[in-house]
Design a protein around this motif. Structure first.
Motif, PDB file in Angstrom:
ATOM      1  N   ALA A  91       0.834  -1.191   0.000  1.00 21.71           N
ATOM      2  CA  ALA A  91       0.000   0.000   0.000  1.00 21.71           C
ATOM      3  C   ALA A  91       0.874   1.248   0.000  1.00 21.71           C
ATOM      4  N   ALA A  92       0.562   2.165  -0.889  1.00 21.76           N
ATOM      5  CA  ALA A  92       1.277   3.438  -0.964  1.00 21.76           C
ATOM      6  C   ALA A  92       0.449   4.516  -0.294  1.00 21.76           C
ATOM      7  N   SER A  93       1.140   5.408   0.430  1.00 21.31           N
ATOM      8  CA  SER A  93       0.450   6.493   1.115  1.00 21.31           C
ATOM      9  C   SER A  93       1.253   7.777   1.009  1.00 21.31           C
ATOM     10  N   GLY A  94       0.565   8.922   1.262  1.00 22.21           N
ATOM     11  CA  GLY A  94       1.281  10.191   1.223  1.00 22.21           C
ATOM     12  C   GLY A  94       0.650  11.236   0.322  1.00 22.21           C
ATOM     13  N   SER A  95      -0.634  11.478   0.477  1.00 22.09           N
ATOM     14  CA  SER A  95      -1.341  12.500  -0.315  1.00 22.09           C
ATOM     15  C   SER A  95      -1.167  12.266  -1.809  1.00 22.09           C
ATOM     16  N   ILE A  96      -1.340  11.018  -2.203  1.00 24.97           N
ATOM     17  CA  ILE A  96      -1.105  10.611  -3.583  1.00 24.97           C
ATOM     18  C   ILE A  96      -2.280  10.965  -4.475  1.00 24.97           C
ATOM     19  N   ILE A  97      -1.960  11.559  -5.599  1.00 18.06           N
ATOM     20  CA  ILE A  97      -2.976  11.856  -6.603  1.00 18.06           C
ATOM     21  C   ILE A  97      -3.039  10.735  -7.634  1.00 18.06           C
ATOM     22  N   SER A  98      -1.884  10.286  -8.081  1.00 18.90           N
ATOM     23  CA  SER A  98      -1.870   9.211  -9.079  1.00 18.90           C
ATOM     24  C   SER A  98      -0.530   8.484  -9.042  1.00 18.90           C
ATOM     25  N   ILE A  99      -0.569   7.243  -9.501  1.00 11.45           N
ATOM     26  CA  ILE A  99       0.643   6.426  -9.647  1.00 11.45           C
ATOM     27  C   ILE A  99       0.600   5.791 -11.022  1.00 11.45           C
ATOM     28  N   ASN A 100       1.703   5.871 -11.748  1.00  8.41           N
ATOM     29  CA  ASN A 100       1.730   5.266 -13.073  1.00  8.41           C
ATOM     30  C   ASN A 100       1.851   3.747 -12.927  1.00  8.41           C
ATOM     31  N   ALA A 101       3.033   3.229 -12.911  1.00  9.80           N
ATOM     32  CA  ALA A 101       3.207   1.783 -12.801  1.00  9.80           C
ATOM     33  C   ALA A 101       3.555   1.379 -11.375  1.00  9.80           C
ATOM     34  N   MET A 102       3.151   0.184 -11.019  1.00 11.94           N
ATOM     35  CA  MET A 102       3.545  -0.428  -9.740  1.00 11.94           C
ATOM     36  C   MET A 102       4.075  -1.822 -10.045  1.00 11.94           C
ATOM     37  N   GLY A 103       4.940  -2.283  -9.187  1.00  9.64           N
ATOM     38  CA  GLY A 103       5.509  -3.589  -9.487  1.00  9.64           C
ATOM     39  C   GLY A 103       6.148  -4.249  -8.293  1.00  9.64           C
ATOM     40  N   TRP A 104       6.560  -5.486  -8.528  1.00  9.55           N
ATOM     41  CA  TRP A 104       7.249  -6.282  -7.519  1.00  9.55           C
ATOM     42  C   TRP A 104       8.601  -6.725  -8.077  1.00  9.55           C
ATOM     43  N   TYR A 105       9.571  -6.642  -7.220  1.00  9.19           N
ATOM     44  CA  TYR A 105      10.917  -7.105  -7.528  1.00  9.19           C
ATOM     45  C   TYR A 105      11.354  -8.017  -6.390  1.00  9.19           C
ATOM     46  N   ARG A 106      12.331  -8.857  -6.635  1.00  6.15           N
ATOM     47  CA  ARG A 106      12.818  -9.727  -5.563  1.00  6.15           C
ATOM     48  C   ARG A 106      14.335  -9.852  -5.623  1.00  6.15           C
ATOM     49  N   GLN A 107      14.888 -10.166  -4.474  1.00  2.00           N
ATOM     50  CA  GLN A 107      16.333 -10.350  -4.379  1.00  2.00           C
ATOM     51  C   GLN A 107      16.612 -11.599  -3.570  1.00  2.00           C
ATOM     52  N   ALA A 108      17.178 -12.579  -4.232  1.00  2.00           N
ATOM     53  CA  ALA A 108      17.559 -13.815  -3.558  1.00  2.00           C
ATOM     54  C   ALA A 108      18.933 -13.630  -2.919  1.00  2.00           C
ATOM     55  N   PRO A 109      19.250 -14.430  -1.910  1.00  2.00           N
ATOM     56  CA  PRO A 109      20.558 -14.318  -1.256  1.00  2.00           C
ATOM     57  C   PRO A 109      21.699 -14.436  -2.261  1.00  2.00           C
ATOM     58  N   GLY A 110      22.597 -13.472  -2.252  1.00  2.00           N
ATOM     59  CA  GLY A 110      23.753 -13.496  -3.121  1.00  2.00           C
ATOM     60  C   GLY A 110      23.484 -13.116  -4.563  1.00  2.00           C
ATOM     61  N   LYS A 111      22.274 -12.678  -4.848  1.00  2.00           N
ATOM     62  CA  LYS A 111      21.934 -12.327  -6.233  1.00  2.00           C
ATOM     63  C   LYS A 111      21.447 -10.889  -6.318  1.00  2.00           C
ATOM     64  N   GLN A 112      21.403 -10.371  -7.544  1.00  3.92           N
ATOM     65  CA  GLN A 112      20.915  -9.020  -7.754  1.00  3.92           C
ATOM     66  C   GLN A 112      19.392  -8.988  -7.726  1.00  3.92           C
ATOM     67  N   ARG A 113      18.873  -7.832  -7.444  1.00  2.00           N
ATOM     68  CA  ARG A 113      17.423  -7.640  -7.463  1.00  2.00           C
ATOM     69  C   ARG A 113      16.924  -7.808  -8.895  1.00  2.00           C
ATOM     70  N   GLU A 114      15.802  -8.493  -9.029  1.00  8.10           N
ATOM     71  CA  GLU A 114      15.248  -8.741 -10.359  1.00  8.10           C
ATOM     72  C   GLU A 114      13.758  -8.435 -10.397  1.00  8.10           C
ATOM     73  N   LEU A 115      13.303  -8.120 -11.583  1.00  4.29           N
ATOM     74  CA  LEU A 115      11.886  -7.838 -11.771  1.00  4.29           C
ATOM     75  C   LEU A 115      11.072  -9.124 -11.663  1.00  4.29           C
ATOM     76  N   VAL A 116       9.940  -9.020 -10.988  1.00  2.00           N
ATOM     77  CA  VAL A 116       9.006 -10.145 -10.908  1.00  2.00           C
ATOM     78  C   VAL A 116       7.800  -9.849 -11.791  1.00  2.00           C
ATOM     79  N   ALA A 117       7.150  -8.709 -11.552  1.00  2.00           N
ATOM     80  CA  ALA A 117       5.963  -8.355 -12.317  1.00  2.00           C
ATOM     81  C   ALA A 117       5.681  -6.872 -12.146  1.00  2.00           C
ATOM     82  N   THR A 118       5.086  -6.274 -13.175  1.00  2.00           N
ATOM     83  CA  THR A 118       4.670  -4.881 -13.100  1.00  2.00           C
ATOM     84  C   THR A 118       3.266  -4.738 -13.664  1.00  2.00           C
ATOM     85  N   ILE A 119       2.617  -3.652 -13.279  1.00  2.00           N
ATOM     86  CA  ILE A 119       1.282  -3.376 -13.786  1.00  2.00           C
ATOM     87  C   ILE A 119       1.120  -1.865 -13.905  1.00  2.00           C
TER      88      ILE A 119
END
Length: 121
Positions: free
Chosen positions: A23-51
Motif C-alpha cells: 500500500a502506498a500512502s502520502g497525499s497521492i494523486i496518481s501512480i503510473n506503474a507499480m511492481g514487484w521485484y525480488r532479491q535472492a541471497p547473493g543475487k541481484q534484485r530482479e523484476l518479478v511483475a509490473t502493472i
C-alpha cells in the motif's frame, strides 16, 4: 513523502501459495506503474511483475503462469498472488511505484522496504 508498506510474506512449502500486498500512502494523486521485484541471497534484485494504472501487466518468464499481479487504484495498493511456489522463489520481495504524483511533488520512483518469502522443498 511517499511511503510503500509491503506485507504478506512468510514461509511456505513448495507448491504452496502466498499473497503479497503493498500500500502506498502520502497525499497521492496518481501512480503510473507499480511492481514487484525480488532479491535472492547473493543475487541481484530482479523484476518479478509490473502493472500500469491501465492494467497492462508484465511478468518475468520464471513466474509466468504461477504469479498474478493486480492493483486497486482507489487504494493505491498492488498485490501479488503467488501460486505453485518453488524454492527458487525464495527472497526478499520489494514493491515499487513509478511516477507518483502527490499534492506537492512528482516522485519518479518509490520503494517499499521488502517482505521475506521463504519456500522450502
Amino acid at each position: 513523502q511517499v511511503q510503500l508498506v509491503a506485507s504478506g510474506g512468510g514461509s511456505v512449502q513448495a507448491g504452496g501459495s502466498l499473497r503479497l500486498s503493498c500500500a502506498a500512502s502520502g497525499s497521492i494523486i496518481s501512480i503510473n506503474a507499480m511492481g514487484w521485484y525480488r532479491q535472492a541471497p547473493g543475487k541481484q534484485r530482479e523484476l518479478v511483475a509490473t502493472i500500469t494504472n491501465g492494467g497492462r501487466t508484465n511478468y518475468a518468464d520464471s513466474v509466468k503462469g504461477r504469479f498474478t499481479i493486480s492493483r486497486d487504484n482507489a487504494k493505491n495498493t498492488v498485490y501479488l498472488q503467488m501460486n505453485s511456489l518453488i524454492p527458487e522463489d525464495t527472497g526478499v520481495y520489494y514493491c515499487k511505484a513509478e511516477s507518483v504524483r502527490t499534492m506537492i511533488h512528482l516522485y519518479l520512483e518509490a520503494w517499499g522496504r521488502g517482505t521475506l518469502v521463504t519456500v522450502s522443498s
